[in-house]
Design an enzyme around this catalytic site. Structure first.
Site, mmCIF file in Angstrom:
data_model
loop_
_atom_site.group_PDB
_atom_site.id
_atom_site.type_symbol
_atom_site.label_atom_id
_atom_site.label_comp_id
_atom_site.label_asym_id
_atom_site.label_seq_id
_atom_site.Cartn_x
_atom_site.Cartn_y
_atom_site.Cartn_z
ATOM 1 C CG LEU A 98 36.840 35.311 47.672
ATOM 2 C CD1 LEU A 98 36.688 34.070 46.800
ATOM 3 C CD2 LEU A 98 37.480 34.971 49.009
ATOM 4 N N GLY A 143 43.274 37.460 43.624
ATOM 5 C CA GLY A 143 43.606 37.069 42.246
ATOM 6 C C GLY A 143 44.432 38.134 41.542
ATOM 7 N NE ARG A 194 39.788 36.167 33.330
ATOM 8 C CZ ARG A 194 38.750 35.577 33.891
ATOM 9 N NH1 ARG A 194 37.756 35.139 33.146
ATOM 10 N NH2 ARG A 194 38.687 35.418 35.206
ATOM 11 N N GLY A 218 42.468 29.176 43.542
ATOM 12 C CA GLY A 218 41.038 29.157 43.257
ATOM 13 C C GLY A 218 40.202 29.779 44.363
ATOM 14 N N GLY A 269 29.812 31.292 35.492
ATOM 15 C CA GLY A 269 29.469 29.904 35.750
ATOM 16 C C GLY A 269 27.997 29.680 35.412
ATOM 17 C CG ASN A 287 27.729 31.681 40.612
ATOM 18 O OD1 ASN A 287 27.072 32.240 41.499
ATOM 19 N ND2 ASN A 287 28.994 31.335 40.762
ATOM 20 C CE1 TYR A 337 45.567 72.948 35.718
ATOM 21 C CE2 TYR A 337 47.549 74.277 35.913
ATOM 22 C CZ TYR A 337 46.768 73.207 36.327
ATOM 23 O OH TYR A 337 47.184 72.421 37.361
ATOM 24 C CG ASN A 385 35.656 88.040 33.780
ATOM 25 O OD1 ASN A 385 34.604 87.447 33.590
ATOM 26 N ND2 ASN A 385 36.559 88.243 32.825
ATOM 27 C CG ASN A 392 50.259 74.443 38.819
ATOM 28 O OD1 ASN A 392 50.662 74.340 37.660
ATOM 29 N ND2 ASN A 392 49.567 73.489 39.406
HETATM 30 C C1 UD1 Z 1 33.699 33.461 39.280
HETATM 31 C C2 UD1 Z 1 32.857 32.200 39.530
HETATM 32 C C3 UD1 Z 1 31.793 32.136 38.452
HETATM 33 C C4 UD1 Z 1 30.948 33.371 38.488
HETATM 34 C C5 UD1 Z 1 31.780 34.637 38.364
HETATM 35 C C6 UD1 Z 1 30.927 35.841 38.683
HETATM 36 C C7 UD1 Z 1 34.304 30.486 40.557
HETATM 37 C C8 UD1 Z 1 35.077 29.257 40.311
HETATM 38 N N1 UD1 Z 1 33.698 31.026 39.479
HETATM 39 O O1 UD1 Z 1 34.366 33.302 38.058
HETATM 40 O O2 UD1 Z 1 30.984 30.984 38.642
HETATM 41 O O3 UD1 Z 1 29.988 33.316 37.442
HETATM 42 O O4 UD1 Z 1 32.870 34.621 39.311
HETATM 43 O O5 UD1 Z 1 31.632 37.028 38.504
HETATM 44 O O6 UD1 Z 1 34.236 30.947 41.682
HETATM 45 N N2 UD1 Z 1 40.264 35.090 43.707
HETATM 46 C C9 UD1 Z 1 41.090 34.875 44.800
HETATM 47 N N3 UD1 Z 1 41.920 33.793 44.803
HETATM 48 C C10 UD1 Z 1 41.951 32.914 43.792
HETATM 49 C C11 UD1 Z 1 41.123 33.128 42.671
HETATM 50 C C12 UD1 Z 1 40.280 34.216 42.664
HETATM 51 O O7 UD1 Z 1 41.072 35.676 45.756
HETATM 52 O O8 UD1 Z 1 42.733 31.944 43.897
HETATM 53 C C13 UD1 Z 1 39.374 36.266 43.688
HETATM 54 C C14 UD1 Z 1 39.677 37.205 42.546
HETATM 55 O O9 UD1 Z 1 40.566 38.235 42.983
HETATM 56 C C15 UD1 Z 1 38.315 37.763 42.193
HETATM 57 C C16 UD1 Z 1 37.333 36.698 42.650
HETATM 58 O O10 UD1 Z 1 38.044 35.825 43.489
HETATM 59 O O11 UD1 Z 1 38.051 38.968 42.899
HETATM 60 C C17 UD1 Z 1 36.729 35.923 41.484
HETATM 61 O O12 UD1 Z 1 37.758 35.339 40.700
HETATM 62 P P1 UD1 Z 1 37.710 35.357 39.115
HETATM 63 O O13 UD1 Z 1 38.952 34.759 38.608
HETATM 64 O O14 UD1 Z 1 37.322 36.694 38.641
HETATM 65 O O15 UD1 Z 1 36.487 34.334 38.845
HETATM 66 P P2 UD1 Z 1 35.579 34.273 37.558
HETATM 67 O O16 UD1 Z 1 36.285 33.538 36.503
HETATM 68 O O17 UD1 Z 1 35.057 35.596 37.241
HETATM 69 MG MG MG Z 2 35.505 37.487 37.978
#
Ligand code: UD1
Ligand code: MG
Length: 458
Positions: free
Chosen positions: A11, A14, A18, A82, A142, A172, A338, A349, A358
């Protein structure tokens, strides 16, 4: 051979709010490559077929970063609703797939192939396995919620957790191996239900909860190496994981006979070769793609950037920056220098304070310092420029654009001119033909400041 019983979904859709800034989160670099590339490197070792990267925010940029380098397919998540919703975006590509599906997040760059292999083999038929750890600072992960008898109940995100759930230190880590068909059945259930959590998202973690409720086997794998599973959500996390991956890179070089005086202040990107017997002194930075031969010395306070090549026994010392440059065997640049777009021959040397100029404001040009040459302190080469075999420059010489100092000669001054034979005034006219502008009376006279010297400003 690709493993047809295993598929992988990573995945990466996102935004990474943050992290700050416009760069898609998974493209932030750690030790010279993106988080996503680190993840894929570990995943592809298992040869899943297919490996699907779910993209969304910054889709083109993410796809471009992998193009031609990683054998993956892309699926688009149109809206970031999500992690469960993101997995669903990959479903169409797995039609009829009956094997196991590894699901990972693109923001866990330090994960290891061996743990993934273990996770996949722990996945029960029809069930799921996922990875947990007990950690001191569980915030942002989580939490693993268990009943009074210690049986797994579900995963609660920090923001949805009660005070007592937040106190749970078992978390998790975000790596799952699902039975494929069952994953998509339970996923459908999640997507059909209302989103009742704080973020109003479809959580992949709730899919795991549904497996538990459906009474299928849920295998929880616990790791004692949670640092390998840092989930990167903020610049602070990024700095932490950099340390983890840096230590791993340095350990590999140390094991191969490289001497690293102070690992805490030595920065070496991935994809760097360093030969046996080479010493890296403190506060040294070595960028990706650098190739350092055996028995070299680098640092303290040296910076080898992309495509720096040091052949056997070369020395690069304090405050020396090397970019796209080759130092031949035994060549030395010990201080304040450099070398960019340059070739330094064996045994040459390079004196303190030497600069290869450059960049002329539009283009990069090359400087060649041939075998056995001796560059006087504070020499500036306005590239393109060449110092021939065994040739020398005097301290402070400015070797102007297009100049080739012939083999064995000594040139001095601004602009650099052949050193006049002892007891004479002015330049050595027999060598005038060696450089452009030769014969121009305004330019004759070694050691005299040059009038109208265009090259120096370049
Ligand atoms: C997530 C887990 C959490 C775990 C943690 C570990 C869920 C709900 N939570 O939280 O339990 O402890 O990772 O690192 O899964 N992404 C998408 N599409 C979306 C949302 C996210 O592709 O709609 C991708 C993001 O790019 C990222 C990954 O999923 O690479 C995780 O998303 P992120 O928002 O970082 O989840 P966490 O809050 O870290
Ligand atoms: Mg994460």
């Amino acid at each position: 051979m690709a493993d047809n019983s295993l598929a992988a979904i990573v995945l990466a859709a996102g935004k990474g709010t943050r992290m700050g800034g416009p760069l898609p989160k998974v493209l932030h670099e750690v030790c010279g490559r993106s988080m996503l590339q680190w993840v894929l490197d570990a995943v592809l070792d298992l040869k899943p077929s297919p490996t699907i990267v779910v993209v969304g925010h910054g889709r083109e940029e993410v796809e471009r970063s992998l193009a031609g380098k990683f054998p993956v397919e892309f699926a688009e998540q149109d809206e970031p609703l999500g992690t469960a919703h993101a997995v669903a975006a990959a479903q169409a590509r797995l039609k009829g797939f009956e094997g196991k599906v590894l699901v990972l997040y693109g923001d866990t760059p330090a994960l290891r192939t061996e743990s993934l292999r273990d996770l996949v083999s722990a996945c029960p038929k029809g069930g799921v396995s996922f990875l947990v750890a007990e950690i001191d600072d569980p915030a942002s992960y989580g939490r693993i919620v268990r009943d009074a008898a210690g049986r797994f109940v579900g995963i609660k995100e920090e923001r949805d957790a009660s005070a007592s759930e937040r106190a749970i230190r078992e978390v998790n880590l975000g790596a799952y191996a699902f039975d494929g068909p069952r994953l998509f059945t339970e996923l459908a259930g999640i997507l059909a239900a209302p989103r009742k959590n704080e973020k109003s998202e479809y959580y992949l973690t709730d899919v795991v909860g549904r497996f538990e409720k459906a009474d299928v086997e849920v295998a929880i794998r616990r790791t004692t190496d949670p640092d390998a599973w840092l989930g990167i959500n903020s610049p602070r996390d990024l700095a932490r994981v950099r340390r983890v991956l840096q230590d791993r890179i340095l350990a590999r070089h140390l094991a191969r006979g490289v001497k690293i005086v102070d690992p805490a202040t030595t920065y070496v990107d991935w994809d760097v070769d360093i030969g046996e017997g080479t010493v890296l002194y403190p506060c040294t930075v070595v960028g990706r793609g650098a190739r350092i031969g055996p028995n070299c010395e680098v640092g303290p306070f040296a910076h080898l950037r992309a495509d720096a090549i040091l052949r056997e026994g070369a020395i690069v010392g304090n405050y020396v920056e090397v970019k796209k440059a080759v130092l031949g065997a035994g060549a030395k640049a010990r201080h304040l220098t450099y070398l960019g777009d340059a070739e330094v021959g064996a045994g040459a040397n390079v004196g303190a304070g030497t600069i290869t100029a450059n960049w002329d404001g539009r283009m990069k040009h090359k400087t060649t310092i041939e075998e056995g040459a001796f560059v006087g302190s504070g020499t500036v080469f306005v590239a393109p420029a060449t110092l021939g075999k065994g040739a020398r420059t005097g301290a402070g010489a400015i070797v102007t654009k297009g100049t080739r100092v012939p083999d064995g000669e000594t040139w001095v001054g601004v602009p650099a001119r052949p050193l006049p034979p002892k007891g004479t005034k002015g330049g050595n006219s027999s060598k005038e033909g060696a450089r452009p502008g030769a014969g121009d009376p305004s330019r004759s006279g070694a050691l005299a400041p040059g009038k109208g010297d265009d090259g120096v400003r370049g």
